[in-house]
Design an enzyme around this catalytic site. Structure first.
Site, PDB file in Angstrom:
ATOM      1  N   TYR A   1     -38.830  33.129  12.573  1.00 35.09           N
ATOM      2  CA  TYR A   1     -37.424  32.929  12.933  1.00 35.09           C
ATOM      3  C   TYR A   1     -37.350  32.237  14.284  1.00 35.09           C
ATOM      4  O   TYR A   1     -38.066  32.593  15.219  1.00 35.09           O
ATOM      5  CB  TYR A   1     -36.689  34.271  13.029  1.00 35.09           C
TER       6      TYR A   1
ATOM      7  N   GLU B   1     -33.986  31.173  15.692  1.00 36.11           N
ATOM      8  CA  GLU B   1     -32.557  30.908  15.926  1.00 36.11           C
ATOM      9  C   GLU B   1     -32.340  30.431  17.351  1.00 36.11           C
ATOM     10  O   GLU B   1     -32.962  30.940  18.292  1.00 36.11           O
ATOM     11  CB  GLU B   1     -31.739  32.178  15.695  1.00 36.11           C
TER      12      GLU B   1
ATOM     13  N   ASP C   1     -21.631   8.677   7.590  1.00 33.13           N
ATOM     14  CA  ASP C   1     -22.584   9.467   6.800  1.00 33.13           C
ATOM     15  C   ASP C   1     -23.577   8.470   6.205  1.00 33.13           C
ATOM     16  O   ASP C   1     -23.258   7.765   5.246  1.00 33.13           O
ATOM     17  CB  ASP C   1     -21.834  10.231   5.704  1.00 33.13           C
TER      18      ASP C   1
ATOM     19  N   THR D   1     -29.153  12.600   5.682  1.00 37.35           N
ATOM     20  CA  THR D   1     -30.253  13.368   5.100  1.00 37.35           C
ATOM     21  C   THR D   1     -31.557  12.787   5.645  1.00 37.35           C
ATOM     22  O   THR D   1     -31.571  11.715   6.255  1.00 37.35           O
ATOM     23  CB  THR D   1     -30.267  13.263   3.563  1.00 37.35           C
TER      24      THR D   1
ATOM     25  N   LYS E   1     -34.064  10.770   1.646  1.00 37.04           N
ATOM     26  CA  LYS E   1     -33.800   9.660   0.718  1.00 37.04           C
ATOM     27  C   LYS E   1     -34.593   8.433   1.179  1.00 37.04           C
ATOM     28  O   LYS E   1     -35.821   8.435   1.095  1.00 37.04           O
ATOM     29  CB  LYS E   1     -32.293   9.419   0.639  1.00 37.04           C
TER      30      LYS E   1
ATOM     31  N   ARG F   1     -36.892  17.179   2.253  1.00 38.14           N
ATOM     32  CA  ARG F   1     -35.489  17.433   1.899  1.00 38.14           C
ATOM     33  C   ARG F   1     -34.825  18.150   3.072  1.00 38.14           C
ATOM     34  O   ARG F   1     -35.240  19.235   3.453  1.00 38.14           O
ATOM     35  CB  ARG F   1     -35.474  18.308   0.643  1.00 38.14           C
TER      36      ARG F   1
HETATM   37  N1  PLP Z   1     -23.707  12.396   1.965  1.00 37.79           N
HETATM   38  C1  PLP Z   1     -23.998  11.410   1.108  1.00 37.79           C
HETATM   39  C2  PLP Z   1     -23.423  10.049   1.346  1.00 37.79           C
HETATM   40  C3  PLP Z   1     -24.837  11.658   0.010  1.00 37.79           C
HETATM   41  O1  PLP Z   1     -25.095  10.688  -0.866  1.00 37.79           O
HETATM   42  C4  PLP Z   1     -25.367  12.962  -0.162  1.00 37.79           C
HETATM   43  C5  PLP Z   1     -26.271  13.306  -1.290  1.00 37.79           C
HETATM   44  O2  PLP Z   1     -26.329  12.755  -2.307  1.00 37.79           O
HETATM   45  C6  PLP Z   1     -25.006  13.960   0.754  1.00 37.79           C
HETATM   46  C7  PLP Z   1     -24.182  13.647   1.802  1.00 37.79           C
HETATM   47  C8  PLP Z   1     -25.454  15.388   0.568  1.00 37.79           C
HETATM   48  O3  PLP Z   1     -26.768  15.589   0.766  1.00 37.79           O
HETATM   49  P1  PLP Z   1     -27.477  16.943   0.206  1.00 37.79           P
HETATM   50  O4  PLP Z   1     -27.712  16.694  -1.248  1.00 37.79           O
HETATM   51  O5  PLP Z   1     -28.719  17.039   1.014  1.00 37.79           O
HETATM   52  O6  PLP Z   1     -26.534  18.066   0.450  1.00 37.79           O
END
Ligand code: PLP
Length: 423
Positions: A53, A55, A199, A225, A228, A234
């Site tokens: 842990y 935190e 994002d 993320t 990808k 992940r």
């Molecule tokens: N944001 C976008 C643009 C995505 O394409 C995705 C996943 O496909 C996410 C957020 C969410 O990611 P996660 O699957 O890790 O929750």
């Protein structure tokens, strides 16, 4: 990883894992949000760092015994900062969805308005969709694509922003094959007094390699993320301007998460190092060249591509002129060893369980070392499946699919992945 230990301890799980290893080795990964993590990334993710842990944040932990956890998290943060040039980075997010949740938690009050791309036009559920926490806790408003071009039209987005007056604007998508102009989005956000969040979950690797315009200079917050196009474990992260740093950190812990997955943060640090190496820049550029080659091959076969092509790692194929749904095409392709998503196309008349499109992408194929000639071959194989892999009534043509499956196996053997992992 498959090893004697797992086989001895849990033969059932070892059997499942062996099956999945064989699947990954012998099929083509055409899902643009997937990739093959390196052995080093997987090694870090499978370490004793899972036992602790931690935190809190480096040197500010709520648990004792965190000496090495401080070191590994700081290493991940420093490498990510170097890679992306962001002022502040939080690497503790378990997933992209949680990254968005934490960002909203830091930036918005419940009920505030956000303006983002709709799921139906390529956006993500966590951008305010009604069936997601983000559409329940906040008031989601959506921009779409220009119906004439199927591309973002910044004048239309600006007009909508003037009407909605959102507190937060979101730039970013899950199924958009073109460049996103973050600078222009910033101008719009500034005009209406909104914060801007990008994002970049999908395009993060391209951004790291400067193969896509960089959102970091223009955005208050950037979420992403790490699994990808970045090809890490992940997981996810948040980058932001220094002024948002404390709020973001508090939103992540104690806001929405407790114990961070330290073994995954270690793997993120390894992935950030890999992304700083020269080969990574070339890899990202090849992803795009491959995607454009796949596009050219599909166009030759009479497929319709949304926007006519791609600037990035994915394609959106409109199958309506082929007389198959996205679901049927994806089912048939899977039987032939090509794993792809079905996907809504802009203005899709079918529900998301059926769809009129597929969304192939090239990050995984490119990790295997494939180049333009293989993309051409794969385009032809997709065409064969969509044209001849069924009887017109939704039933598979087993003979054709078996032939394509054999060709796919051969291609996979020529561009092996995880060769040294035992099955
Ligand atoms: N944001 C976008 C643009 C995505 O394409 C995705 C996943 O496909 C996410 C957020 C969410 O990611 P996660 O699957 O890790 O929750």
């Amino acid at each position: 990883m498959i090893n004697r230990t797992l086989r001895q301890a849990d033969s059932e799980m070892a059997r499942i894992l062996a099956g999945e290893l064989e699947r990954q080795k012998t099929t083509l990964m055409l899902i643009p949000s997937e990739n093959y993590a390196s052995r080093a990334v997987m090694a870090a993710a499978g370490t004793i760092f899972t036992n602790k842990y931690a935190e809190g944040y480096p040197r500010r932990r709520y648990y004792h015994g965190c000496e090495y956890y401080d070191q590994l998290e700081q290493l991940a943060i420093d490498r990510a900062k170097e890679l992306f040039g962001a002022e502040h980075i939080n690497v503790q997010l378990h997933t992209g969805s949680q990254a968005n949740m934490a960002a909203y938690w830091a930036m918005l009050e419940p009920g505030d308005k956000l303006l983002a791309m709709s799921v139906a036009q390529g956006g993500h559920l966590t951008h305010g969709d009604k069936i997601n926490f983000s559409g329940v806790a906040y008031e989601g408003h959506f921009y779409g694509l220009d119906p004439d071009t199927d591309q973002l039209n910044y004048e239309m987005i600006a007009e909508q922003a003037r009407q909605v007056r959102p507190k937060l604007m979101i730039a970013g998508a899950s199924a958009y094959p073109r460049i996103i102009d973050f600078k222009r989005m910033k101008e719009i956000a500034d005009e209406v007094g909104a914060y801007l969040l990008a994002d970049i979950a999908h395009i993060v690797g391209l951004v790291a390699a400067e193969a896509h315009p960089d959102p970091v200079p223009y955005c208050d917050v950037v979420t992403s993320t790490t699994h990808k196009t970045l090809r890490g474990p992940r997981g996810a992260m948040i980058m932001c301007k220094e002024e948002w740093g404390d709020k973001i950190d508090r939103a992540v812990f104690p806001g929405i998460q407790a114990g961070p997955l330290m073994q995954i943060i270690a793997a993120k640090a390894v992935a950030f190092k890999e992304a700083q190496e020269f080969g990574f820049r070339e890899y990202q550029r090849q992803i795009i060249r491959n995607c454009q080659a796949l596009a050219a091959s599909l166009l030759e076969e009479g497929f319709t591509l949304v926007t006519g092509g791609t600037d990035n790692h994915l394609l959106l194929v409109d199958l309506r002129n082929k007389g198959v749904t996205g679901k049927l095409a994806a089912d048939l392709m899977e039987m032939a060893g090509m794993v792809v998503n079905k996907n809504l196309i802009p203005g899709d008349p079918l529900p998301s369980t059926e769809t009129s499109g597929i969304r192939p992408g090239t990050p995984g194929l490119t990790t295997r070392g494939m180049k333009e000639p293989q993309m051409h071959q794969i385009g032809k194989a997709i065409a064969r499946v969509v044209h001849d892999g069924h009887d017109g009534e939704g039933n598979p043509n087993e003979a054709v699919l078996a032939e394509v499956r054999a060709e796919v196996r051969e291609l996979c053997a020529m561009f092996p992945i995880y060769e040294d992992l035992e099955a």
